[in-house]
Design a protein around this motif. Structure first.
Motif, PDB file in Angstrom:
ATOM      1  N   MET A 132       1.048  -1.524  -0.083  1.00  0.00           N
ATOM      2  CA  MET A 132      -0.399   0.068   0.143  1.00  0.00           C
ATOM      3  C   MET A 132       1.242   1.745  -0.010  1.00  0.00           C
ATOM      4  SD  MET A 132      -3.251  -1.363  -0.150  1.00  0.00           S
ATOM      5  CE  MET A 132      -4.374   0.142   0.403  1.00  0.00           C
ATOM      6  N   GLU A 133       1.955   1.008  -0.179  1.00  0.00           N
ATOM      7  CA  GLU A 133       3.105   2.080  -0.288  1.00  0.00           C
ATOM      8  C   GLU A 133       2.995   3.249  -0.574  1.00  0.00           C
ATOM      9  OE1 GLU A 133       7.749   3.008  -0.213  1.00  0.00           O
ATOM     10  OE2 GLU A 133       7.298   1.479   0.096  1.00  0.00           O
ATOM     11  N   PRO A 134       2.556   2.911  -2.360  1.00  0.00           N
ATOM     12  CA  PRO A 134       1.913   3.835  -3.624  1.00  0.00           C
ATOM     13  C   PRO A 134       1.177   4.917  -3.445  1.00  0.00           C
ATOM     14  CG  PRO A 134       2.400   1.864  -4.511  1.00  0.00           C
ATOM     15  CD  PRO A 134       2.244   1.815  -3.635  1.00  0.00           C
ATOM     16  N   TYR A 135      -0.197   4.697  -2.127  1.00  0.00           N
ATOM     17  CA  TYR A 135      -1.226   5.538  -1.943  1.00  0.00           C
ATOM     18  C   TYR A 135      -0.800   5.603  -0.290  1.00  0.00           C
ATOM     19  CZ  TYR A 135      -2.906   2.031  -5.138  1.00  0.00           C
ATOM     20  OH  TYR A 135      -3.009   1.188  -5.863  1.00  0.00           O
ATOM     21  N   GLU A 136       0.073   6.270   0.349  1.00  0.00           N
ATOM     22  CA  GLU A 136       0.436   6.286   1.989  1.00  0.00           C
ATOM     23  C   GLU A 136      -0.116   7.722   1.516  1.00  0.00           C
ATOM     24  OE1 GLU A 136       3.746   4.785   3.752  1.00  0.00           O
ATOM     25  OE2 GLU A 136       3.084   2.643   3.800  1.00  0.00           O
ATOM     26  N   LEU A 137       1.094   8.864   0.678  1.00  0.00           N
ATOM     27  CA  LEU A 137       0.541   9.591   0.555  1.00  0.00           C
ATOM     28  C   LEU A 137      -0.896  10.572   0.436  1.00  0.00           C
ATOM     29  CD1 LEU A 137       1.714  12.975   1.034  1.00  0.00           C
ATOM     30  CD2 LEU A 137       2.859  12.772  -1.509  1.00  0.00           C
ATOM     31  N   TYR A 138      -1.660  10.062  -0.954  1.00  0.00           N
ATOM     32  CA  TYR A 138      -2.860  10.550  -0.593  1.00  0.00           C
ATOM     33  C   TYR A 138      -3.634  10.358   0.758  1.00  0.00           C
ATOM     34  CZ  TYR A 138      -7.111  10.342  -1.871  1.00  0.00           C
ATOM     35  OH  TYR A 138      -9.001  10.816  -2.271  1.00  0.00           O
ATOM     36  N   PHE A 139      -3.336   8.891   1.325  1.00  0.00           N
ATOM     37  CA  PHE A 139      -4.345   8.748   2.324  1.00  0.00           C
ATOM     38  C   PHE A 139      -3.464   9.389   3.179  1.00  0.00           C
ATOM     39  CE2 PHE A 139      -5.544   5.123  -0.519  1.00  0.00           C
ATOM     40  CZ  PHE A 139      -7.279   5.076  -0.266  1.00  0.00           C
ATOM     41  N   SER A 140      -3.129   9.585   3.664  1.00  0.00           N
ATOM     42  CA  SER A 140      -1.803  10.833   5.167  1.00  0.00           C
ATOM     43  C   SER A 140      -2.743  12.130   4.666  1.00  0.00           C
ATOM     44  CB  SER A 140      -0.727  11.046   5.013  1.00  0.00           C
ATOM     45  OG  SER A 140      -0.568   9.627   5.042  1.00  0.00           O
ATOM     46  N   GLN A 141      -2.817  12.660   3.935  1.00  0.00           N
ATOM     47  CA  GLN A 141      -3.304  13.960   3.156  1.00  0.00           C
ATOM     48  C   GLN A 141      -4.928  13.893   3.487  1.00  0.00           C
ATOM     49  OE1 GLN A 141      -1.989  15.062  -0.837  1.00  0.00           O
ATOM     50  NE2 GLN A 141      -0.035  15.907  -0.426  1.00  0.00           N
ATOM     51  N   TYR A 142      -5.805  12.567   3.245  1.00  0.00           N
ATOM     52  CA  TYR A 142      -7.194  12.357   3.264  1.00  0.00           C
ATOM     53  C   TYR A 142      -7.322  11.543   3.462  1.00  0.00           C
ATOM     54  CZ  TYR A 142      -6.445  16.009  -0.800  1.00  0.00           C
ATOM     55  OH  TYR A 142      -6.214  16.588  -1.704  1.00  0.00           O
ATOM     56  N   PRO A 143      -7.120  11.403   5.174  1.00  0.00           N
ATOM     57  CA  PRO A 143      -6.993  10.506   6.182  1.00  0.00           C
ATOM     58  C   PRO A 143      -8.928  10.056   6.058  1.00  0.00           C
ATOM     59  CG  PRO A 143      -7.035  12.169   8.001  1.00  0.00           C
ATOM     60  CD  PRO A 143      -6.538  12.406   6.177  1.00  0.00           C
ATOM     61  N   ASN A 144      -9.865  10.248   6.245  1.00  0.00           N
ATOM     62  CA  ASN A 144     -11.587  10.606   6.006  1.00  0.00           C
ATOM     63  C   ASN A 144     -11.940   9.157   4.953  1.00  0.00           C
ATOM     64  OD1 ASN A 144      -9.925  12.775   4.322  1.00  0.00           O
ATOM     65  ND2 ASN A 144     -12.946  12.686   3.491  1.00  0.00           N
ATOM     66  N   ASN A 145     -10.744   8.390   3.704  1.00  0.00           N
ATOM     67  CA  ASN A 145     -11.041   8.083   3.099  1.00  0.00           C
ATOM     68  C   ASN A 145     -10.624   6.363   3.383  1.00  0.00           C
ATOM     69  OD1 ASN A 145     -12.379   9.516   0.929  1.00  0.00           O
ATOM     70  ND2 ASN A 145     -10.921  10.594   0.209  1.00  0.00           N
ATOM     71  N   LEU A 146     -10.076   7.110   4.264  1.00  0.00           N
ATOM     72  CA  LEU A 146      -9.610   5.001   4.767  1.00  0.00           C
ATOM     73  C   LEU A 146     -10.993   4.398   4.762  1.00  0.00           C
ATOM     74  CD1 LEU A 146      -6.778   6.700   7.315  1.00  0.00           C
ATOM     75  CD2 LEU A 146      -6.800   4.838   5.346  1.00  0.00           C
ATOM     76  N   PHE A 147     -11.782   4.675   5.920  1.00  0.00           N
ATOM     77  CA  PHE A 147     -13.269   4.032   6.296  1.00  0.00           C
ATOM     78  C   PHE A 147     -13.517   3.203   5.236  1.00  0.00           C
ATOM     79  CE2 PHE A 147     -16.281   2.499   8.422  1.00  0.00           C
ATOM     80  CZ  PHE A 147     -16.229   1.851   9.220  1.00  0.00           C
ATOM     81  N   ILE A 148     -13.332   3.914   3.820  1.00  0.00           N
ATOM     82  CA  ILE A 148     -14.358   3.837   2.299  1.00  0.00           C
ATOM     83  C   ILE A 148     -13.210   2.854   2.126  1.00  0.00           C
ATOM     84  CG2 ILE A 148     -13.309   5.864   1.290  1.00  0.00           C
ATOM     85  CD1 ILE A 148     -16.173   5.695   0.180  1.00  0.00           C
ATOM     86  N   LEU A 149     -11.830   2.886   1.667  1.00  0.00           N
ATOM     87  CA  LEU A 149     -11.208   2.630   1.426  1.00  0.00           C
ATOM     88  C   LEU A 149     -11.007   0.138   2.235  1.00  0.00           C
ATOM     89  CD1 LEU A 149      -8.582   1.532  -0.180  1.00  0.00           C
ATOM     90  CD2 LEU A 149      -7.308   1.694   2.339  1.00  0.00           C
ATOM     91  N   PHE A 150     -11.483   0.254   3.312  1.00  0.00           N
ATOM     92  CA  PHE A 150     -11.940  -0.468   3.904  1.00  0.00           C
ATOM     93  C   PHE A 150     -12.650  -1.308   3.650  1.00  0.00           C
ATOM     94  CE2 PHE A 150     -14.212  -2.254   7.426  1.00  0.00           C
ATOM     95  CZ  PHE A 150     -13.250  -3.518   7.761  1.00  0.00           C
TER      96      PHE A 150
END
Length: 532
Positions: A132-150
């Protein structure tokens, strides 16, 4: 004792009247701006017919729909249909509509870009246990999208398990259709509880079909559809009445639990929870001893605390299962969105330069400080007139769009698919595709959606005459979402999850107008009889 009771009533009355004034002012000004200033060059502008013409069309269509419902409900097929049978018929009809919805989406859906593509790719990789390393910057900036990712990764895993790997994207859309069906059913139940009328509940559902059920946003896998059910579910739980400590505990437990989980999908969900809290605090507060007050409220408070704890456990377990490292120092906070909301060049919508500006700072504290400095700089540069102009632009962006900014995000039609059912695919694409893929029927659908939306907004104004506590909760939520979108980044689709509440108010407003017309008609008849 009587003085205390009178004071309680005065405080409650002033509070409720204040909500009505705020609601009417916010919505009336928004509608007025849409009617007068729709010709301005605001962000994500749509080319509609004049609103004063569309609202007449919308009102006429809604009146016609209600008349049809009334006529059909009065038809007697040998014997009177009992209420339970009517509810069963509605349940079957709504489920059949969801199947039609799935069939339609299968014929016109496409893969879009912007945040959606990043989340879907990440969910695919998470389901396959890839890095998941390629997506770490995006989800660090927009952590509100982590739950929908799950959520999406779980759906994709299930699709892979049952052998539907190549259809995993469509499985997400089917899941969203089921959530959409649940939201329509909850809306029906809520209106039936508030209005105590099967006809009005069906009428509300019919409006829901026109604004949400046939909306193409259901075919976009993102939080706008995923979070649609949460405000309705929270409000439905709030309307439930019962006695006993277990009932009180579980009621407030689930209100808090679903509020926090909904917030993880869409922050705007929390506005309803705040409105419920404020209403309960002001209307259930009694000027008695502190000890007596604590005895009355300790069960709901325990329920709220346990709901908060349970939601925190679920969220931590969900995010922890993703195996993705998030840097909290890179997160874009509320100050970023407030700064972007006051960008005069972008007129309050997403701006690339603001994202680059916020991303240039290493720590969250420094980013927040610089965002506030930039916000103050912009406010000073615009002055009072400029700020009013900006708010006017943002109001038009938020409210003057019955399609809720359909096609207005990034490279929207990123990957088109081949036509499935020949006739239906071609027809639906002509209706729903815009921009350079403009279908010949898209102007008809977009103007139709705008006419219904404008009619709903105008009818909602009449609900200000309502005296029900629950309706005041909805009014306060509408004030909250309106102010929220004026302060932060503007976008019409951010109102999408609250559209059912506008529909509830519109049905309530139509009831008030009907009652007023009946009273005036009776007064005229009485005056004529007295004269004769």
């Amino acid at each position: 004792m009587k003085k205390k009771i009178c004071l309680e009533r005065i405080v409650s009355y002033i509070f409720l009247q204040g909500i009505k004034i705020l609601f009417f002012s916010a919505l009336f000004l928004s509608i007025l701006i849409c009617f007068i200033f729709s010709g301005l060059d605001y962000a994500r502008k749509c080319n509609y017919m004049p609103n004063f013409i569309l609202v007449i069309y919308g009102m006429t269509m809604l009146a016609g729909i209600y008349m049809i419902i009334q006529i059909v409900s009065e038809i007697k097929c040998g014997r009177e249909i009992c209420l339970k049978t009517k509810f069963r018929l509605f349940l079957i009809g709504s489920f059949l509509f969801s199947l039609v919805q799935i069939f339609a989406i299968h014929n016109y859906y496409f893969k879009t870009d912007w945040d959606v593509s990043t989340i879907i790719r990440a969910a695919m990789d998470a389901a396959d246990h890839k890095s998941m390393e390629p997506y770490e910057l995006y989800f660090s900036q927009y952590p509100n999208n982590l739950f929908i990712l799950f959520c999406y990764s779980i759906i994709i895993k299930m699709a892979n398990f049952i052998g539907l790997r190549s259809y995993s994207y469509f499985c997400i859309l089917v899941f969203q259709c089921m959530l959409c069906w649940l939201s329509g059913y909850l809306l029906f139940q809520i209106v039936n509880i508030l209005e105590r009328s099967y006809r009005k509940a069906v009428f509300a559902y019919a409006i829901w079909v026109l604004l949400i059920g046939i909306s193409p946003w259901i075919s976009i896998p993102y939080s706008d559809t995923m979070a649609l059910v949460f405000p309705l579910l929270i409000f439905w739980i709030y309307l439930q009445n019962g006695r006993g400590k277990p009932f009180l505990f579980w009621k407030w437990f689930f209100i808090m639990f679903f509020s926090v989980i909904g917030y993880r999908l869409k922050p705007q969900v929390l506005i309803l929870a705040i409105s419920i809290g404020l209403i309960c605090i002001f209307l259930s507060f009694h000027l008695k001893s502190v000890r007596g007050q604590m005895k009355k409220t300790y069960i709901p408070v325990i329920g709220l605390m346990m709901g908060l704890l349970a939601s925190a456990v679920v969220n931590r377990a969900a995010i922890g299962s993703l195996d993705i490292e998030v840097d909290a120092e890179k997160a874009f906070g509320m100050t970023h969105y407030a700064m972007m909301g006051m960008n005069p060049d972008a007129k309050g919508v997403w701006a690339k330069e603001d994202v680059e500006f916020s991303a240039s700072f290493e720590t969250a504290e420094e980013r927040s400080h610089m965002n506030m400095e930039k916000l103050k700089e912009r406010l000073d540069a615009m002055g009072a007139k400029g700020v009013l102009r900006q708010l006017c632009y943002k109001t038009l962006t938020n409210y003057n769009d019955g399609t809720f900014c359909w096609g207005g995000e990034g490279s929207f039609y990123a990957e088109l698919r081949g036509e499935k059912t020949i006739y239906f695919s071609a027809l639906l694409r002509k209706i729903y595709y815009n921009r350079k893929y403009m279908g010949e029927f898209y102007p008809l659908w977009s103007n139709f959606a705008q006419s219904i939306w404008m009619a709903v907004l105008v009818l909602s104004l009449a609900s200000v005459a309502s005296k029900k506590e629950e309706v005041h909760t909805i009014m306060l939520s509408i004030v909250g979402i309106t102010v929220f979108e004026l302060i932060f980044e503007a976008r019409a689709r951010y109102l999408f999850i609250y559209v059912p509440f506008y529909i509830i108010l519109a049905v309530r407003g139509a009831s008030v107008l009907k009652w007023m017309c009946k009273n005036k008609f009776r007064e005229r008849q009485n005056s004529q009889t007295t004269q004769t």
